[in-house]
Scaffold this active site. Structure first.
Site, mmCIF file in Angstrom:
data_model
loop_
_atom_site.group_PDB
_atom_site.id
_atom_site.type_symbol
_atom_site.label_atom_id
_atom_site.label_comp_id
_atom_site.label_asym_id
_atom_site.label_seq_id
_atom_site.Cartn_x
_atom_site.Cartn_y
_atom_site.Cartn_z
ATOM 1 N N GLU A 213 95.324 102.874 6.568
ATOM 2 C CA GLU A 213 95.909 102.431 7.984
ATOM 3 C C GLU A 213 94.852 101.118 8.593
ATOM 4 O OE1 GLU A 213 94.636 105.497 10.615
ATOM 5 O OE2 GLU A 213 95.812 104.684 12.148
ATOM 6 N N ARG B 38 109.471 110.322 10.577
ATOM 7 C CA ARG B 38 108.031 110.346 10.860
ATOM 8 C C ARG B 38 107.628 109.171 11.898
ATOM 9 N NH1 ARG B 38 103.573 107.224 11.292
ATOM 10 N NH2 ARG B 38 103.720 106.613 9.085
HETATM 11 C C1 LIG Z 1 99.485 104.641 11.912
HETATM 12 C C2 LIG Z 1 100.208 105.841 12.249
HETATM 13 O O1 LIG Z 1 101.287 105.948 12.870
HETATM 14 S S1 LIG Z 1 99.477 107.570 11.401
HETATM 15 C C3 LIG Z 1 100.453 108.590 12.471
HETATM 16 C C4 LIG Z 1 99.462 109.907 12.224
HETATM 17 N N1 LIG Z 1 100.385 110.940 12.980
HETATM 18 C C5 LIG Z 1 99.895 111.492 14.110
HETATM 19 O O2 LIG Z 1 98.959 111.137 14.843
HETATM 20 C C6 LIG Z 1 100.996 112.442 14.497
HETATM 21 C C7 LIG Z 1 100.740 112.926 15.792
HETATM 22 N N2 LIG Z 1 99.349 113.387 15.988
HETATM 23 C C8 LIG Z 1 98.891 114.767 16.433
HETATM 24 O O3 LIG Z 1 99.766 115.687 16.538
HETATM 25 C C9 LIG Z 1 97.726 115.002 16.599
HETATM 26 O O4 LIG Z 1 97.085 113.816 17.032
HETATM 27 C C10 LIG Z 1 96.856 115.658 15.482
HETATM 28 C C11 LIG Z 1 97.533 117.038 15.268
HETATM 29 C C12 LIG Z 1 97.117 114.846 14.094
HETATM 30 C C13 LIG Z 1 95.399 115.673 15.603
HETATM 31 O O5 LIG Z 1 95.238 116.421 16.925
HETATM 32 P P1 LIG Z 1 93.700 116.677 17.447
HETATM 33 O O6 LIG Z 1 93.081 117.557 16.780
HETATM 34 O O7 LIG Z 1 93.955 117.085 18.764
HETATM 35 O O8 LIG Z 1 92.976 115.261 17.534
HETATM 36 P P2 LIG Z 1 93.296 113.968 18.308
HETATM 37 O O9 LIG Z 1 94.646 113.508 18.272
HETATM 38 O O10 LIG Z 1 92.825 114.013 19.713
HETATM 39 O O11 LIG Z 1 92.175 112.848 17.505
HETATM 40 C C14 LIG Z 1 92.342 112.525 16.253
HETATM 41 C C15 LIG Z 1 91.341 113.036 15.620
HETATM 42 O O12 LIG Z 1 91.794 113.048 14.075
HETATM 43 C C16 LIG Z 1 90.714 111.962 13.637
HETATM 44 N N3 LIG Z 1 91.361 111.220 12.485
HETATM 45 C C17 LIG Z 1 92.071 109.930 12.511
HETATM 46 N N4 LIG Z 1 92.479 109.387 11.410
HETATM 47 C C18 LIG Z 1 92.112 110.247 10.781
HETATM 48 C C19 LIG Z 1 92.583 110.439 9.176
HETATM 49 N N5 LIG Z 1 92.909 109.548 8.616
HETATM 50 N N6 LIG Z 1 92.104 111.443 8.563
HETATM 51 C C20 LIG Z 1 91.540 112.595 9.369
HETATM 52 N N7 LIG Z 1 91.126 112.577 10.541
HETATM 53 C C21 LIG Z 1 91.566 111.487 11.276
HETATM 54 C C22 LIG Z 1 90.099 111.027 14.555
HETATM 55 O O13 LIG Z 1 88.917 110.588 14.120
HETATM 56 C C23 LIG Z 1 89.925 112.147 15.688
HETATM 57 O O14 LIG Z 1 89.056 113.184 15.479
HETATM 58 P P3 LIG Z 1 87.737 113.645 16.265
HETATM 59 O O15 LIG Z 1 88.440 114.382 17.500
HETATM 60 O O16 LIG Z 1 86.865 114.264 15.948
HETATM 61 O O17 LIG Z 1 87.199 112.291 16.738
#
Ligand SMILES: CC(=O)SCCNC(=O)CCNC(=O)[C@H](O)C(C)(C)COP(=O)(O)OP(=O)(O)OC[C@H]1O[C@@H](n2cnc3c(N)ncnc32)[C@H](O)[C@@H]1OP(=O)(O)O
Length: 514
Positions: free
Chosen positions: A136, A6
């Site tokens: 986080e 991850r």
């Molecule tokens: C600390 C870490 O490393 S955590 C790692 C988390 N994992 C990842 O990010 C995996 C890779 N990410 C992805 O594939 C994508 O970002 C996804 C599928 C999760 C979301 O994609 P998208 O819907 O296109 O959203 P995008 O990436 O632009 O933005 C993130 C959204 O998640 C929201 N978000 C951030 N943290 C959280 C959370 N803990 N719970 C729910 N939503 C959250 C943000 O506010 C943003 O929402 P908004 O668009 O309404 O403002």
């Protein structure tokens, strides 16, 4: 908990296939014996979903399902449904550990956030999913909004949650802060399980992890080769060595001897090369280079520490180059089963120092050739010679090779195609060796270097690693043409193969006299 699949996959430019993820998961659980694996973030992609499915199918059959975790979001039942369909049963729910993140990213109040978390936890419980929770940006939260962090912890510790995970999301903690922050939490909630998740932005991830353990953290998040977002996470191999050697009262399930294998597999699958000086798993970290060290090893093991290579399934090596002394050379000769007199040893040492001075890489397998050259003897009889070859490379047609090889006194000729010129060459060679009922060794690494300067007519050095009789043997070729340098390295391997007496793992042990 290992999070190579991850957070490790969040290394820029890395994407594992589903089969690669499964292989790494199997190795980590069955050989390295880590307790838990975080294998993906929910919702990422169809490919990620297929990978989770593949891993959970296998894990369910082997009794590991409870150890497979998926990072999920506070998003109603979207993440829950994703992971349920993927067959996973443990979620690592990503919640906000700092007021800044909560206010500016989610644009929510603590009360709204907690209410949404409560609903996700209830939904998860209803469908039999176990919940761990990430806070986080917790480390910045402890600095900037500690009241919010403790409000969140008061709330979370009252919910049916297995573990609370404390990430230093941006890798900004110092070791002393890691200790005080974790201690203040463990002391306040003694009945709960806390994981520490370190990042390496200041190269402090291992030191921070060690302090978190001293402060009472119950679990750690680590990755193979320290892969991970930006500068990466705390690396599995060295963190385990540090814990075993400096905190023996803390027990982990990890098997040290398996750490190198998983490290090499992840290196290959990720395409991210392990730096040669990376502790425990780097190519050079168990190699004595300085002559004085090699000499000291013979005298009461003066240069040994607890960090013995054998613990990690590795071997002490002695480098050859300008800082070599007699002791380095003798150690290498012994490995090859070669004995030299004092005068000859001096001459060979001198030649190796000269080559090293010219920045040439000298491998142990070059030694017989250097001996033969220096002492002007026929120590290495060239039994195999690549006499002639034609290599073709053209647009839209498969590369091909025709070659003529003399083996002892017999001349063989074969042709073949391949994915590249060298592959075609090797395929033709294989046809020849098939006639002799001899298997060619497996090529395990292929490295090409040119001197700095970017000239296209520069000499090119190819170092190929072969697995001969279970032992890694490197041969080197030097030419202005890259394929020719690889062919020269291959010819050396063919002669070493013939000189089986030089390879310790093979049975015949005839002393080489020069
Ligand atoms: C600390 C870490 O490393 S955590 C790692 C988390 N994992 C990842 O990010 C995996 C890779 N990410 C992805 O594939 C994508 O970002 C996804 C599928 C999760 C979301 O994609 P998208 O819907 O296109 O959203 P995008 O990436 O632009 O933005 C993130 C959204 O998640 C929201 N978000 C951030 N943290 C959280 C959370 N803990 N719970 C729910 N939503 C959250 C943000 O506010 C943003 O929402 P908004 O668009 O309404 O403002």
């Amino acid at each position: 908990m290992d999070t190579t699949l991850r957070d490790g996959e969040q290394t820029s430019g890395v994407s594992f296939s589903a089969s690669e993820k499964l292989t790494i998961a199997q190795l980590l659980l069955q050989e390295v014996k880590v307790d838990r694996l975080e294998v993906a973030s929910a919702r990422v992609s169809e490919g990620e979903f297929q990978a989770v499915k593949k891993i959970t199918d296998w894990a369910a059959q082997h009794g590991y399902l409870d150890r497979i975790e998926v990072l999920t979001f506070v998003d109603g039942d979207t993440s829950i449904n994703w992971m349920l369909k993927g067959g996973a049963r443990v979620m690592n729910l990503l919640t906000k550990g700092s007021l800044n993140h909560l206010k500016y990213q989610l644009r929510k109040t603590p009360a709204q956030h907690f209410e949404e978390i409560r609903r996700v936890v209830e939904q998860a419980e209803a469908v039999g999913i176990a919940v761990n929770v990430y806070l986080e940006d917790w480390s910045n939260g402890m600095r900037n909004s500690p009241d919010y962090v403790f409000e969140a912890l008061d709330f979370l510790t009252a919910l049916p949650i297995r573990r609370i995970m404390l990430p230093d999301t941006l890798g900004v903690l110092t070791p002393s802060e890691s200790y005080t922050f974790v201690k203040s939490i463990v002391d306040r909630y003694p009945d709960h399980h806390f994981d520490f998740h370190g990042h390496n932005d200041y190269d402090l991830s291992i030191a921070n992890t060690l302090e978190a353990v001293k402060a009472g953290a119950h679990g750690l998040h680590l990755t193979v080769n320290g892969m991970g977002e930006r500068a990466g996470n705390a690396p599995l191999a060295s963190t385990i060595a540090v814990l075993n050697d400096f905190m023996p009262e803390v027990k982990t399930s990890v098997v040290e001897e398996s750490l190198y294998t998983v490290s090499k597999i992840v290196e290959t699958f990720s395409g991210i090369r392990i730096p040669a000086n990376k502790p425990i798993v780097g190519e050079n970290v168990f190699t004595q280079t300085a002559g004085i060290h090699a000499d000291g090893d013979k005298k009461n093991n003066l240069y040994f520490s607890k960090l013995m290579p054998e613990r990690f399934g590795r071997q002490r090596l002695y480098a050859l180059g300008k800082t070599s002394g007699k002791a380095n050379i003798e150690n290498n000769l012994r490995e090859l089963g070669i004995t030299l007199g004092e005068e000859e040893l001096k001459k060979v040492t001198q030649r190796i120092i000269e080559l090293g001075d010219r920045k040439e890489v000298v491998t142990p397998e070059d030694l017989p050739y250097i001996i033969s050259d220096v002492l002007d003897s026929d120590a290495i009889e060239e039994r195999v010679t690549v006499l002639n070859y034609v290599l073709t490379h053209s647009k839209n047609l498969k590369p091909s090779a025709t070659l003529q090889v003399r083996i002892c006194d017999k001349i063989f000729e074969e042709s073949a195609q391949g994915d590249g010129q060298y592959d075609a060459f090797m395929n033709a060679l294989k046809k020849i060796y098939d006639q002799l009922d001899t298997e060619l060794p497996v090529l395990t690494d292929y490295a090409v270097r040119i001197p700095p300067g970017g000239k296209t007519d520069a000499l090119c050095e190819t170092i190929i690693t072969w697995n001969i009789g279970g032992k890694d043997v490197k041969t080197r070729g030097l030419d202005s043409d890259q394929t020719v340098s690889a062919i020269k390295a291959t010819q050396k391997m063919l002669n070493l193969l013939g000189e089986s007496r030089l390879i310790k793992a093979l049975p015949s042990e005839v002393e080489l006299t020069v």
